[in-house]
Design a protein around this motif. Structure first.
Motif, short mmCIF file in Angstrom:
data_model
loop_
_atom_site.label_atom_id
_atom_site.label_comp_id
_atom_site.label_asym_id
_atom_site.label_seq_id
_atom_site.Cartn_x
_atom_site.Cartn_y
_atom_site.Cartn_z
N TYR A 261 -23.08 -42.27 17.58
CA TYR A 261 -22.98 -43.44 18.47
C TYR A 261 -21.66 -44.17 18.25
O TYR A 261 -20.96 -44.52 19.21
CB TYR A 261 -24.13 -44.40 18.19
CG TYR A 261 -25.45 -44.06 18.86
CD1 TYR A 261 -25.51 -43.40 20.08
CD2 TYR A 261 -26.65 -44.43 18.27
CE1 TYR A 261 -26.72 -43.12 20.69
CE2 TYR A 261 -27.88 -44.17 18.86
CZ TYR A 261 -27.91 -43.51 20.08
OH TYR A 261 -29.12 -43.25 20.68
N LEU A 262 -21.33 -44.43 16.99
CA LEU A 262 -20.12 -45.21 16.68
C LEU A 262 -18.86 -44.49 17.15
O LEU A 262 -17.90 -45.13 17.60
CB LEU A 262 -20.06 -45.48 15.18
CG LEU A 262 -21.12 -46.45 14.64
CD1 LEU A 262 -21.20 -46.37 13.12
CD2 LEU A 262 -20.82 -47.88 15.06
N ASP A 263 -18.86 -43.18 17.04
CA ASP A 263 -17.69 -42.39 17.47
C ASP A 263 -17.65 -42.19 18.98
O ASP A 263 -16.57 -42.06 19.56
CB ASP A 263 -17.69 -41.02 16.78
CG ASP A 263 -17.40 -41.11 15.29
OD1 ASP A 263 -16.89 -42.16 14.84
OD2 ASP A 263 -17.69 -40.12 14.58
N GLY A 264 -18.85 -42.14 19.60
CA GLY A 264 -18.91 -41.74 21.00
C GLY A 264 -18.97 -42.86 22.02
O GLY A 264 -18.49 -42.70 23.15
N ILE A 265 -19.56 -43.98 21.67
CA ILE A 265 -19.67 -45.08 22.64
C ILE A 265 -18.33 -45.79 22.75
O ILE A 265 -17.81 -46.31 21.76
CB ILE A 265 -20.78 -46.07 22.23
CG1 ILE A 265 -22.15 -45.37 22.25
CG2 ILE A 265 -20.80 -47.28 23.17
CD1 ILE A 265 -23.30 -46.21 21.69
N ASN A 266 -17.78 -45.79 23.93
CA ASN A 266 -16.45 -46.39 24.13
C ASN A 266 -16.38 -47.33 25.32
O ASN A 266 -15.30 -47.65 25.81
CB ASN A 266 -15.38 -45.30 24.25
CG ASN A 266 -15.68 -44.31 25.36
OD1 ASN A 266 -16.37 -44.62 26.33
ND2 ASN A 266 -15.16 -43.09 25.23
N ASN A 267 -17.53 -47.75 25.81
CA ASN A 267 -17.55 -48.71 26.92
C ASN A 267 -17.02 -50.05 26.41
O ASN A 267 -17.57 -50.62 25.46
CB ASN A 267 -18.99 -48.87 27.44
CG ASN A 267 -19.06 -49.67 28.73
OD1 ASN A 267 -18.35 -50.65 28.90
ND2 ASN A 267 -19.93 -49.25 29.63
N PRO A 268 -15.96 -50.60 27.00
CA PRO A 268 -15.38 -51.84 26.50
C PRO A 268 -16.30 -53.05 26.60
O PRO A 268 -16.05 -54.07 25.95
CB PRO A 268 -14.13 -52.03 27.39
CG PRO A 268 -14.40 -51.23 28.61
CD PRO A 268 -15.22 -50.06 28.16
N GLN A 269 -17.38 -52.92 27.36
CA GLN A 269 -18.34 -54.03 27.47
C GLN A 269 -19.31 -54.08 26.30
O GLN A 269 -20.04 -55.06 26.15
CB GLN A 269 -19.15 -53.88 28.76
CG GLN A 269 -18.33 -53.92 30.04
CD GLN A 269 -19.23 -53.74 31.23
OE1 GLN A 269 -19.86 -54.68 31.70
NE2 GLN A 269 -19.30 -52.51 31.72
N VAL A 270 -19.30 -53.02 25.48
CA VAL A 270 -20.30 -52.87 24.42
C VAL A 270 -19.67 -53.10 23.05
O VAL A 270 -18.65 -52.52 22.72
CB VAL A 270 -20.94 -51.46 24.48
CG1 VAL A 270 -21.85 -51.23 23.28
CG2 VAL A 270 -21.72 -51.29 25.79
N ILE A 271 -20.31 -53.98 22.27
CA ILE A 271 -19.91 -54.24 20.88
C ILE A 271 -20.84 -53.46 19.97
O ILE A 271 -22.07 -53.58 20.07
CB ILE A 271 -19.96 -55.74 20.57
CG1 ILE A 271 -19.00 -56.51 21.48
CG2 ILE A 271 -19.62 -56.00 19.09
CD1 ILE A 271 -19.14 -58.02 21.37
N LEU A 272 -20.25 -52.68 19.07
CA LEU A 272 -21.04 -51.81 18.19
C LEU A 272 -21.32 -52.49 16.85
O LEU A 272 -20.57 -53.37 16.41
CB LEU A 272 -20.28 -50.51 17.95
CG LEU A 272 -20.03 -49.66 19.20
CD1 LEU A 272 -19.05 -48.53 18.88
CD2 LEU A 272 -21.33 -49.10 19.74
N PRO A 273 -22.38 -52.06 16.16
CA PRO A 273 -22.68 -52.60 14.83
C PRO A 273 -21.71 -52.05 13.80
O PRO A 273 -20.97 -51.09 14.08
CB PRO A 273 -24.10 -52.12 14.57
CG PRO A 273 -24.20 -50.84 15.33
CD PRO A 273 -23.39 -51.07 16.59
#
Length: 368
Positions: A261-273
């Motif tokens: 998830y951390l490597d793959g999610i790149n939507n600028p609207q989304v803040i990752l843990p």
């Protein structure tokens, strides 16, 4: 793509079904269902795993916190500092003990209590700090420990979501005067019903907690305290003994999925843990993202058969249960912002790479 549930224990239980069946049969054949060998054996094994001298099985995680507070003689007129961003059990334990929960702001980046904001809430009535290891990431325990030591306060861990996590090499549950765990079925180490425990290296405290949870009794029909009934039953202890052997492997798979998830999610609207590190070893009980368009994102993901949950949509100071505190909206802006934007996405043992990539792809394709 088939439905991706928010969570499921089907893979986990399927792999160990024979061992669970054998544990059930063993308890049934033994005919001893409360305060027997299964509970004693699990307590010993879990204390060893956590790195404490003692473990006391209780009925729930809420009871674990409550019994710690009662054993520490914290009650009416006392205050206990807790994060506003937590599950309500943290606050209820304080209330049930007769004390007042005093809410403190979380860190936006980690969702855990902000150690830099604790001292502003300390008064002459403060008796303890409860550090919650939210979502499976340890709180900043060195800083919190120093604050507790400086002010002569008890330090308690709410480790209900942190089975197996480590802070600077030490397990969550071994970093304070006492720690509370929940074994609710959805936890990383979950029973097949309710359950909980307290871990501590304080023998006197452990003995008192055990008595308080057994009607205040030190031996049969002899009662030292006005206790309650809160005991981990033999069947749940037997199931937990089976599952404990696999906990580290299960947690490692959760970290692997989280890394995808951390490597793959790149939507600028989304803040990752935050990522898991050597200092703060995360077990990702929950993988929570944040988005300003959280509700729209949730609706979108659900429309694509992806399960989601909000952890948690209302901070403690705004819960109706604590309306009598008359805390105004805006008093805890960090907690309120987290509650307004947070969304937990699927993460569970047995989740396939295909399912993970499907979730990643849908999140990246989201447009508000």
């Amino acid at each position: 793509m088939k439905q991706v549930p928010f969570a499921t224990a089907a893979w986990m239980h399927g792999e160990i079904r024979q061992e669970l069946d054998a544990a059930y049969q063993r308890v049934l054949d033994n005919g001893w269902f409360i305060q027997g060998e299964e509970c004693r054996a699990f307590e010993e094994a879990y204390a060893s795993y956590i790195g404490t001298d003692f473990c006391v099985g209780v009925a729930t995680g809420l009871d674990a916190l409550y019994l710690i507070l009662k054993a520490m003689d914290i009650g009416a007129g006392d205050e206990v500092i807790i994060p506003s961003n937590t599950f309500i059990a943290t606050a209820l334990a304080v209330s049930h003990a007769g004390a007042k929960p005093v809410f403190a702001e979380p860190q936006m980046e980690t969702y855990n209590i902000d150690a830099g904001r604790i001292e502003e809430h300390i008064t002459s009535r403060t008796k303890a700090i409860i550090a919650v290891h939210l979502q499976g990431r340890p709180a900043d325990m060195d800083r919190i420990f120093e604050i507790a030591k400086k002010h002569g306060l008890k330090l308690i861990e709410d480790a209900a979501q942190a089975h197996g996590s480590r802070y600077k090499g030490c397990r969550a549950g071994s970093l304070s005067d006492a720690a509370a765990f929940s074994f609710y079925p959805g936890k990383n180490l979950g029973a097949l019903g309710d359950g909980g425990c307290v871990t501590t290296s304080d023998r006197q405290l452990a003995d008192k907690i055990r008595m308080l949870g057994n009607y205040g009794s030190d031996y049969k029909y002899h009662h030292i305290y006005k206790g309650t009934n809160s005991r981990l039953d033999e069947l749940q202890a037997a199931f937990l003994r089976v599952k404990l052997k696999y906990l580290d492997d299960w947690n490692e798979q959760r970290r692997t999925i989280a890394k995808r998830y951390l490597d793959g999610i790149n939507n600028p609207q989304v803040i990752l843990p935050p990522e898991s590190t050597c200092e703060f070893e995360h077990v990702y009980h929950i993988f929570a993202i944040r988005c300003q368009k959280r509700d729209e994102l949730e609706t979108y993901l659900n429309s694509h058969e992806i399960g989601t949950v909000k952890h948690y949509p209302v901070p403690m100071h705004m819960q109706e249960a604590y309306g009598d505190f008359e805390i105004k909206k805006g008093s805890f802006p960090a907690a309120e912002e987290i509650s307004r934007t947070i969304l937990s996405i699927p993460l569970y043992y047995g989740m396939t790479e295909e399912e993970t990539e499907y979730v990643i792809g849908k999140i990246n394709a989201f447009e508000s």
